[in-house]
Design an enzyme around this catalytic site. Structure first.
Site, PDB file in Angstrom:
ATOM      1  N   HIS A 234      -2.509  -9.158  -3.891  1.00 47.89           N
ATOM      2  CA  HIS A 234      -2.055  -8.194  -4.621  1.00 47.89           C
ATOM      3  C   HIS A 234      -1.047  -7.947  -5.468  1.00 47.89           C
ATOM      4  O   HIS A 234       0.052  -8.484  -4.981  1.00 47.89           O
ATOM      5  CB  HIS A 234      -2.772  -6.389  -4.115  1.00 47.89           C
ATOM      6  CG  HIS A 234      -2.041  -6.273  -3.354  1.00 47.89           C
ATOM      7  ND1 HIS A 234      -0.375  -5.151  -3.595  1.00 47.89           N
ATOM      8  CD2 HIS A 234      -2.330  -6.299  -1.594  1.00 47.89           C
ATOM      9  CE1 HIS A 234      -0.256  -5.416  -2.143  1.00 47.89           C
ATOM     10  NE2 HIS A 234      -1.465  -5.872  -1.334  1.00 47.89           N
TER      11      HIS A 234
HETATM   12  P1  TYD Z   1      -3.830  -3.225   1.569  1.00 52.65           P
HETATM   13  O1  TYD Z   1      -2.282  -2.905   0.794  1.00 52.65           O
HETATM   14  O2  TYD Z   1      -4.350  -4.290   0.568  1.00 52.65           O
HETATM   15  O3  TYD Z   1      -2.770  -3.914   2.716  1.00 52.65           O
HETATM   16  P2  TYD Z   1      -2.062  -5.526   2.248  1.00 52.65           P
HETATM   17  O4  TYD Z   1      -1.914  -5.374   0.670  1.00 52.65           O
HETATM   18  O5  TYD Z   1      -1.438  -5.261   3.693  1.00 52.65           O
HETATM   19  O6  TYD Z   1      -2.926  -6.007   2.973  1.00 52.65           O
HETATM   20  O7  TYD Z   1      -4.386  -2.196   2.550  1.00 52.65           O
HETATM   21  C1  TYD Z   1      -5.335  -2.817   2.942  1.00 52.65           C
HETATM   22  C2  TYD Z   1      -6.571  -0.820   3.334  1.00 52.65           C
HETATM   23  O8  TYD Z   1      -5.720  -0.339   3.555  1.00 52.65           O
HETATM   24  C3  TYD Z   1      -6.835  -0.639   2.108  1.00 52.65           C
HETATM   25  O9  TYD Z   1      -8.047  -0.279   1.675  1.00 52.65           O
HETATM   26  C4  TYD Z   1      -5.740   0.479   1.260  1.00 52.65           C
HETATM   27  C5  TYD Z   1      -5.641   0.987   2.446  1.00 52.65           C
HETATM   28  N1  TYD Z   1      -4.330   1.858   2.015  1.00 52.65           N
HETATM   29  C6  TYD Z   1      -3.896   3.177   2.618  1.00 52.65           C
HETATM   30  O10 TYD Z   1      -4.584   3.187   3.156  1.00 52.65           O
HETATM   31  N2  TYD Z   1      -2.687   3.690   2.404  1.00 52.65           N
HETATM   32  C7  TYD Z   1      -1.733   3.116   2.063  1.00 52.65           C
HETATM   33  O11 TYD Z   1      -0.820   3.092   2.372  1.00 52.65           O
HETATM   34  C8  TYD Z   1      -1.581   1.361   2.049  1.00 52.65           C
HETATM   35  C9  TYD Z   1      -0.413   0.178   2.038  1.00 52.65           C
HETATM   36  C10 TYD Z   1      -3.464   0.809   2.566  1.00 52.65           C
END
Ligand code: TYD
Length: 139
Positions: free
Chosen positions: A54
């Site tokens: 992303h």
């Molecule tokens: P995501 O940012 O997609 O993780 P990564 O980039 O590490 O693969 O987030 C994964 C899940 O966690 C998504 O459902 C959103 C949640 N999340 C939060 O609730 N708070 C946060 O600070 C972060 C970074 C993610």
């Protein structure tokens, strides 16, 4: 072009080296070009897993391998660059509007992320095509 891969870089953080161990610190606005409003970390990442996939509209981040190692692939639509992180005194600064993928996690690794704002799903581009069109429109 604002917020291109050129703006992303490895930042060497201060390291206080002593016989009783090392200490590293990060001051928002001083060692990194943003104030810290959120800290999160990835851990217990299974072998072969990929994270990220992303881009953020406005969020600035610093990514640090607190333990073990992993790779971060940054992509601004024109260029892609792979960074291997394996030291807790190096941070990868990622400016807004950069697509990122994290992979190659070693077992037991911990990925710390310092972020400029609170979690907001509306700050994400989760579809690569949508990200690329948004970038094209700000050219
Ligand atoms: P995501 O940012 O997609 O993780 P990564 O980039 O590490 O693969 O987030 C994964 C899940 O966690 C998504 O459902 C959103 C949640 N999340 C939060 O609730 N708070 C946060 O600070 C972060 C970074 C993610």
């Amino acid at each position: 072009m604002p917020f291109s891969l050129q703006a992303c870089r490895i930042i060497e953080l201060p390291k206080i080296h002593e016989p009783r161990g090392n200490l590293t610190f990060v001051e928002g606005g001083n060692h990194i070009p943003f104030d810290i409003r959120r800290v999160y970390y990835l851990y217990d990442v299974p072998g072969g897993a990929e994270r990220g996939g992303h881009a953020h509209k406005a969020l600035h981040q610093l990514i640090v391998a607190m333990s073990g190692s992993f790779d971060v692939v940054l992509d601004d639509g024109d260029e892609k660059k792979r960074f291997h992180l394996n030291r807790s005194y190096y941070g990868l600064y990622v400016c807004p509007m950069i697509w990122r993928e994290l992979d190659n996690f070693s077992s037991g690794s911990v990925c710390l992320v310092l972020a400029s704002n609170l979690y907001e799903e509306s700050d994400y581009y989760r579809e690569y095509d949508e990200y690329i069109s948004a970038r094209t429109s700000i050219r």
